[in-house]
Design a protein around this motif. Structure first.
Motif, PDB file in Angstrom:
ATOM      1  N   ARG A 208       0.821  -1.217   0.000  1.00 33.40           N
ATOM      2  CA  ARG A 208       0.000   0.000   0.000  1.00 33.40           C
ATOM      3  C   ARG A 208       0.856   1.267   0.000  1.00 33.40           C
ATOM      4  O   ARG A 208       0.488   2.268  -0.614  1.00 33.40           O
ATOM      5  CB  ARG A 208      -0.949   0.004   1.199  1.00 33.40           C
ATOM      6  CG  ARG A 208      -1.897   1.196   1.240  1.00 33.40           C
ATOM      7  CD  ARG A 208      -3.010   0.998   2.228  1.00 33.40           C
ATOM      8  NE  ARG A 208      -3.936  -0.033   1.783  1.00 33.40           N
ATOM      9  CZ  ARG A 208      -4.939   0.190   0.944  1.00 33.40           C
ATOM     10  NH1 ARG A 208      -5.123   1.400   0.428  1.00 33.40           N
ATOM     11  NH2 ARG A 208      -5.749  -0.789   0.599  1.00 33.40           N
ATOM     12  N   ALA A 209       2.006   1.233   0.670  1.00 32.79           N
ATOM     13  CA  ALA A 209       2.873   2.409   0.687  1.00 32.79           C
ATOM     14  C   ALA A 209       3.381   2.730  -0.715  1.00 32.79           C
ATOM     15  O   ALA A 209       3.489   3.894  -1.108  1.00 32.79           O
ATOM     16  CB  ALA A 209       4.042   2.191   1.639  1.00 32.79           C
ATOM     17  N   VAL A 210       3.705   1.693  -1.483  1.00 33.35           N
ATOM     18  CA  VAL A 210       4.114   1.892  -2.874  1.00 33.35           C
ATOM     19  C   VAL A 210       2.948   2.438  -3.691  1.00 33.35           C
ATOM     20  O   VAL A 210       3.097   3.393  -4.455  1.00 33.35           O
ATOM     21  CB  VAL A 210       4.624   0.569  -3.481  1.00 33.35           C
ATOM     22  CG1 VAL A 210       4.810   0.699  -4.986  1.00 33.35           C
ATOM     23  CG2 VAL A 210       5.931   0.146  -2.819  1.00 33.35           C
ATOM     24  N   ALA A 211       1.772   1.852  -3.508  1.00 43.25           N
ATOM     25  CA  ALA A 211       0.598   2.277  -4.276  1.00 43.25           C
ATOM     26  C   ALA A 211       0.254   3.734  -4.043  1.00 43.25           C
ATOM     27  O   ALA A 211      -0.140   4.456  -4.975  1.00 43.25           O
ATOM     28  CB  ALA A 211      -0.594   1.390  -3.921  1.00 43.25           C
ATOM     29  N   GLN A 212       0.415   4.201  -2.816  1.00 41.96           N
ATOM     30  CA  GLN A 212       0.023   5.570  -2.488  1.00 41.96           C
ATOM     31  C   GLN A 212       0.907   6.610  -3.157  1.00 41.96           C
ATOM     32  O   GLN A 212       0.574   7.797  -3.158  1.00 41.96           O
ATOM     33  CB  GLN A 212       0.028   5.768  -0.964  1.00 41.96           C
ATOM     34  CG  GLN A 212      -1.033   4.981  -0.220  1.00 41.96           C
ATOM     35  CD  GLN A 212      -2.450   5.415  -0.583  1.00 41.96           C
ATOM     36  OE1 GLN A 212      -2.669   6.492  -1.105  1.00 41.96           O
ATOM     37  NE2 GLN A 212      -3.427   4.559  -0.310  1.00 41.96           N
ATOM     38  N   ARG A 213       2.017   6.206  -3.757  1.00 34.36           N
ATOM     39  CA  ARG A 213       2.861   7.150  -4.483  1.00 34.36           C
ATOM     40  C   ARG A 213       2.268   7.507  -5.849  1.00 34.36           C
ATOM     41  O   ARG A 213       2.684   8.485  -6.468  1.00 34.36           O
ATOM     42  CB  ARG A 213       4.259   6.557  -4.676  1.00 34.36           C
ATOM     43  CG  ARG A 213       5.036   6.308  -3.392  1.00 34.36           C
ATOM     44  CD  ARG A 213       5.509   7.599  -2.758  1.00 34.36           C
ATOM     45  NE  ARG A 213       6.360   8.362  -3.668  1.00 34.36           N
ATOM     46  CZ  ARG A 213       7.668   8.127  -3.853  1.00 34.36           C
ATOM     47  NH1 ARG A 213       8.262   7.148  -3.170  1.00 34.36           N
ATOM     48  NH2 ARG A 213       8.363   8.873  -4.679  1.00 34.36           N
ATOM     49  N   ALA A 214       1.313   6.709  -6.313  1.00 37.15           N
ATOM     50  CA  ALA A 214       0.673   6.978  -7.601  1.00 37.15           C
ATOM     51  C   ALA A 214      -0.426   8.022  -7.432  1.00 37.15           C
ATOM     52  O   ALA A 214      -0.905   8.279  -6.326  1.00 37.15           O
ATOM     53  CB  ALA A 214       0.093   5.690  -8.179  1.00 37.15           C
ATOM     54  N   GLU A 215      -0.835   8.613  -8.530  1.00 45.87           N
ATOM     55  CA  GLU A 215      -1.902   9.613  -8.495  1.00 45.87           C
ATOM     56  C   GLU A 215      -3.249   8.976  -8.182  1.00 45.87           C
ATOM     57  O   GLU A 215      -4.119   9.604  -7.582  1.00 45.87           O
ATOM     58  CB  GLU A 215      -1.980  10.334  -9.848  1.00 45.87           C
ATOM     59  CG  GLU A 215      -0.754  11.158 -10.179  1.00 45.87           C
ATOM     60  CD  GLU A 215      -0.746  11.652 -11.617  1.00 45.87           C
ATOM     61  OE1 GLU A 215       0.023  12.575 -11.910  1.00 45.87           O
ATOM     62  OE2 GLU A 215      -1.502  11.111 -12.449  1.00 45.87           O
ATOM     63  N   ARG A 216      -3.411   7.726  -8.608  1.00 44.98           N
ATOM     64  CA  ARG A 216      -4.682   7.035  -8.388  1.00 44.98           C
ATOM     65  C   ARG A 216      -4.397   5.588  -8.054  1.00 44.98           C
ATOM     66  O   ARG A 216      -3.455   4.989  -8.587  1.00 44.98           O
ATOM     67  CB  ARG A 216      -5.563   7.131  -9.646  1.00 44.98           C
ATOM     68  CG  ARG A 216      -6.944   6.513  -9.500  1.00 44.98           C
ATOM     69  CD  ARG A 216      -7.917   7.092 -10.524  1.00 44.98           C
ATOM     70  NE  ARG A 216      -7.509   6.851 -11.901  1.00 44.98           N
ATOM     71  CZ  ARG A 216      -8.009   5.859 -12.667  1.00 44.98           C
ATOM     72  NH1 ARG A 216      -8.913   5.023 -12.159  1.00 44.98           N
ATOM     73  NH2 ARG A 216      -7.609   5.708 -13.902  1.00 44.98           N
ATOM     74  N   VAL A 217      -5.217   5.020  -7.169  1.00 43.97           N
ATOM     75  CA  VAL A 217      -5.050   3.634  -6.740  1.00 43.97           C
ATOM     76  C   VAL A 217      -6.329   2.863  -7.028  1.00 43.97           C
ATOM     77  O   VAL A 217      -7.425   3.304  -6.686  1.00 43.97           O
ATOM     78  CB  VAL A 217      -4.723   3.538  -5.233  1.00 43.97           C
ATOM     79  CG1 VAL A 217      -4.553   2.076  -4.820  1.00 43.97           C
ATOM     80  CG2 VAL A 217      -3.485   4.338  -4.888  1.00 43.97           C
ATOM     81  N   VAL A 218      -6.186   1.712  -7.666  1.00 42.51           N
ATOM     82  CA  VAL A 218      -7.296   0.798  -7.906  1.00 42.51           C
ATOM     83  C   VAL A 218      -6.991  -0.497  -7.179  1.00 42.51           C
ATOM     84  O   VAL A 218      -5.920  -1.074  -7.364  1.00 42.51           O
ATOM     85  CB  VAL A 218      -7.492   0.530  -9.409  1.00 42.51           C
ATOM     86  CG1 VAL A 218      -8.515  -0.570  -9.635  1.00 42.51           C
ATOM     87  CG2 VAL A 218      -7.924   1.793 -10.127  1.00 42.51           C
ATOM     88  N   SER A 219      -7.909  -0.943  -6.330  1.00 43.08           N
ATOM     89  CA  SER A 219      -7.731  -2.199  -5.608  1.00 43.08           C
ATOM     90  C   SER A 219      -8.443  -3.331  -6.338  1.00 43.08           C
ATOM     91  O   SER A 219      -9.599  -3.180  -6.751  1.00 43.08           O
ATOM     92  CB  SER A 219      -8.284  -2.085  -4.181  1.00 43.08           C
ATOM     93  OG  SER A 219      -7.526  -1.162  -3.424  1.00 43.08           O
ATOM     94  N   LEU A 220      -7.742  -4.444  -6.507  1.00 39.70           N
ATOM     95  CA  LEU A 220      -8.334  -5.633  -7.104  1.00 39.70           C
ATOM     96  C   LEU A 220      -8.525  -6.694  -6.028  1.00 39.70           C
ATOM     97  O   LEU A 220      -7.585  -7.013  -5.305  1.00 39.70           O
ATOM     98  CB  LEU A 220      -7.434  -6.189  -8.214  1.00 39.70           C
ATOM     99  CG  LEU A 220      -7.301  -5.350  -9.490  1.00 39.70           C
ATOM    100  CD1 LEU A 220      -6.420  -6.074 -10.492  1.00 39.70           C
ATOM    101  CD2 LEU A 220      -8.649  -5.047 -10.095  1.00 39.70           C
TER     102      LEU A 220
END
Length: 229
Positions: A208-220
């Protein structure tokens, strides 16, 4: 409306299953996803949720069983030549385990990213050298993968993905096999270089810490988009 006004990539109703013997296992169950030009997007989820499968479909490596994938308003379809052009001209791949060719130097591995475009341009060597310098490895151009650390190998992989200036970079767990400090350096570099090149970026991760660096997060979750942050 011109092609540049449309979303860069639209996945609609994407479905994918895999058969093992008599058992058919659904992996993607009607995925709808839109990616704008230059956007950074994270696909977040635990192992087995279909993240890598979706990434492979976006990159034209696999074809969906159902649904459509459109680029700038044009459906990609399932034609092998069209998919090959999509991979060659629109996609830069960054793999978790680097996928560097062991018999090639760092510079030669980066050059291999341009070979997919066809006959090498006259400026190919200069572009490859610039890409290596941009990831801080100009002094390691003649080193073979076995002579590089994991972080250095991943930086070579990033240079290889970016050297052809593709409009979309797909990164599958790019920090998953690195220690936290090196992973942070590699992720920052990947985000920085994609923004500088105005390339859209999709990062698959379970972190999640890596994902939060993106502008948008999509969870699968179990092959379905459950949460968009």
């Amino acid at each position: 409306m011109s092609a540049t006004d449309l979303p860069f990539l639209v996945a609609a109703g994407i479905e994918k299953s895999y058969r093992q013997g008599d058992t058919l296992t659904p992996v993607l169950c009607g995925i709808d996803l839109t990616l704008e030009r230059g956007e950074t997007l994270a696909l977040l989820g635990v192992s087995g949720t279909g993240k890598s499968t979706l990434l492979n479909i976006l990159g034209g490596i696999e074809t969906p069983d159902g649904g459509t994938l459109s680029v700038a308003g044009t459906p990609l379809g399932r034609d092998s030549e069209a998919l090959a052009r999509h991979r060659r001209h629109r996609i830069g791949f960054v793999f978790q385990f680097y996928n560097l060719l062991p018999g090639l130097t760092a510079l030669e591995n980066v050059l291999s990213g341009l070979e997919a475009l066809g006959p090498l341009a006259k400026d190919a060597l200069g572009r490859a050298e610039e890409a290596l310098a941009a990831v801080g490895l100009a002094d390691r151009r003649d080193a073979f993968p076995a002579e590089l650390s994991g972080g250095q190998q991943q930086r070579v992989a990033i240079a290889r993905a970016l050297v052809k200036e593709a409009p979309l970079v797909l990164a599958d767990e790019p920090t998953g096999s690195l220690d936290p400090h090196t992973g942070e350096q590699v992720l920052s570099l990947l985000l920085e270089r994609c923004r500088a090149a105005r390339s859209a970026l999709v990062v698959v991760t379970h972190n999640r810490a890596v994902a939060q660096r993106a502008e948008r997060v999509v969870s699968l979750v179990e092959g379905r988009i459950e949460v968009t942050v």
